[in-house]
Design a protein around this motif. Structure first.
Motif, short mmCIF file in Angstrom:
data_model
loop_
_atom_site.label_atom_id
_atom_site.label_comp_id
_atom_site.label_asym_id
_atom_site.label_seq_id
_atom_site.Cartn_x
_atom_site.Cartn_y
_atom_site.Cartn_z
N GLU A 109 0.20 -0.24 -0.98
CA GLU A 109 -0.35 -0.70 0.30
C GLU A 109 0.66 -1.54 1.08
O GLU A 109 0.51 -1.77 2.27
CB GLU A 109 -1.63 -1.52 0.08
CG GLU A 109 -2.79 -0.72 -0.47
CD GLU A 109 -2.77 -0.55 -1.99
OE1 GLU A 109 -1.90 -1.14 -2.66
OE2 GLU A 109 -3.62 0.19 -2.49
N PHE A 148 6.43 10.83 1.89
CA PHE A 148 5.05 11.32 1.91
C PHE A 148 4.97 12.47 2.90
O PHE A 148 5.71 12.50 3.88
CB PHE A 148 4.11 10.20 2.35
CG PHE A 148 4.11 9.00 1.45
CD1 PHE A 148 3.18 8.89 0.43
CD2 PHE A 148 5.04 7.98 1.62
CE1 PHE A 148 3.17 7.78 -0.40
CE2 PHE A 148 5.03 6.87 0.78
CZ PHE A 148 4.10 6.77 -0.23
N ARG A 196 -1.03 6.24 7.58
CA ARG A 196 -1.78 7.25 6.82
C ARG A 196 -3.19 7.40 7.40
O ARG A 196 -3.70 8.51 7.56
CB ARG A 196 -1.85 6.83 5.35
CG ARG A 196 -2.43 7.86 4.44
CD ARG A 196 -2.28 7.36 2.99
NE ARG A 196 -2.47 8.44 2.05
CZ ARG A 196 -3.64 8.68 1.45
NH1 ARG A 196 -4.68 7.94 1.69
NH2 ARG A 196 -3.72 9.68 0.59
N LYS A 209 -0.08 2.29 5.09
CA LYS A 209 -1.53 2.41 4.98
C LYS A 209 -2.13 2.68 6.37
O LYS A 209 -3.00 3.53 6.53
CB LYS A 209 -2.10 1.12 4.39
CG LYS A 209 -3.57 1.17 4.10
CD LYS A 209 -4.02 -0.11 3.42
CE LYS A 209 -5.49 -0.07 3.08
NZ LYS A 209 -5.93 -1.27 2.39
N ASP A 251 -0.38 12.27 -1.18
CA ASP A 251 0.66 12.76 -0.28
C ASP A 251 2.06 12.36 -0.71
O ASP A 251 3.04 12.75 -0.09
CB ASP A 251 0.38 12.29 1.14
CG ASP A 251 -0.10 10.85 1.21
OD1 ASP A 251 -1.02 10.50 0.44
OD2 ASP A 251 0.41 10.07 2.03
N TYR A 293 -2.77 8.03 -3.42
CA TYR A 293 -1.84 8.52 -2.40
C TYR A 293 -1.31 9.89 -2.84
O TYR A 293 -0.17 10.02 -3.27
CB TYR A 293 -0.70 7.52 -2.19
CG TYR A 293 -1.14 6.25 -1.51
CD1 TYR A 293 -0.93 6.07 -0.15
CD2 TYR A 293 -1.77 5.23 -2.23
CE1 TYR A 293 -1.33 4.91 0.48
CE2 TYR A 293 -2.18 4.06 -1.60
CZ TYR A 293 -1.97 3.91 -0.25
OH TYR A 293 -2.37 2.76 0.37
N PRO A 350 -3.25 15.24 3.70
CA PRO A 350 -2.17 15.01 2.74
C PRO A 350 -1.73 16.31 2.07
O PRO A 350 -2.56 17.15 1.74
CB PRO A 350 -2.79 14.08 1.70
CG PRO A 350 -4.02 13.54 2.33
CD PRO A 350 -4.47 14.53 3.34
#
Length: 153
Positions: A140, A117, A68, A65, A103, A101, A78
Motif C-alpha cells: 500500500e 503492474f 489502482r 493504491k 496485477d 495485488y 488487473p
C-alpha cells in the motif's frame, strides 16, 4: 451515417405515388441492400478499432493504491500471471501477490523496490505501471514512478 441514408431512402420511397419513381427507387434500394452487409461490417470494425477505455489522470508520485482504484473504477482490469510463472518469485513479490495485488508482474531486487503492474481494458490495450518503495514497505506504500500503454496484438 450510412444507416441514416438508408432510412431517408425508405421514407422517401413510401411518399411517392408515381410508378416510375417507385421503380427507380426500388432499383436503388436493391443496390443499397446489396452493399449493406459490407457497410455494417466496416462500421463495426471501425468502432471496435477506435474503442478504448478512458485512462484516468495518472501522475508520478501518486500512491499505487490510488492509481489502482482509479484504473479499476474506469473499466481497466488487473492482468494476472499464471501461477506457474510465480513459483520462483521473491518474498517481496509473494507478499504483494498475497495482499491481493494480482496485477503484480515483477519486482527488482534492489533496495528501491521497483515493481511492475499490468492492467487491460478489454479492447486489447494494456497499461504497465511502475512503482517504487522500500523493500520492507507494505504494498500500500508504493508510489507510481511511471506508466506506458502498449496495445496487445
Amino acid at each position: 451515417m450510412h444507416l441514416a441514408i438508408i432510412l431517408i431512402l425508405l421514407k422517401n420511397l413510401s411518399k411517392d405515388r408515381d410508378v416510375n419513381s417507385i421503380k427507380l427507387k426500388a432499383q436503388n434500394m436493391k443496390k443499397v441492400i446489396f452493399v449493406m452487409p459490407f457497410i455494417i461490417q466496416l462500421c463495426f470494425q471501425a468502432s471496435v478499432l477506435s474503442c478504448e477505455v478512458e485512462l484516468p489522470p495518472i501522475k508520478a508520485g501518486m500512491s499505487y493504491k490510488e492509481v489502482r482504484k482509479l484504473l479499476t473504477n474506469n473499466g481497466w482490469f488487473p492482468i494476472s500471471l499464471h501461477w506457474s510463472e510465480t513459483e520462483s518469485w521473491s518474498a517481496r513479490e509473494r507478499l504483494i501477490l498475497d495482499k491481493g495485488y494480482s496485477d503484480i508482474q515483477a519486482c527488482s531486487g534492489t533496495g528501491l523496490g521497483h515493481c511492475l503492474f499490468s492492467f487491460g481494458d478489454g479492447y486489447g490495450n494494456k497499461i504497465n505501471i511502475t512503482t517504487s518503495g522500500q523493500a520492507d514497505n507494505e504494498p500500500e506504500d508504493l508510489n507510481v514512478t511511471g506508466w506506458s500503454i502498449n496495445p496487445e496484438n
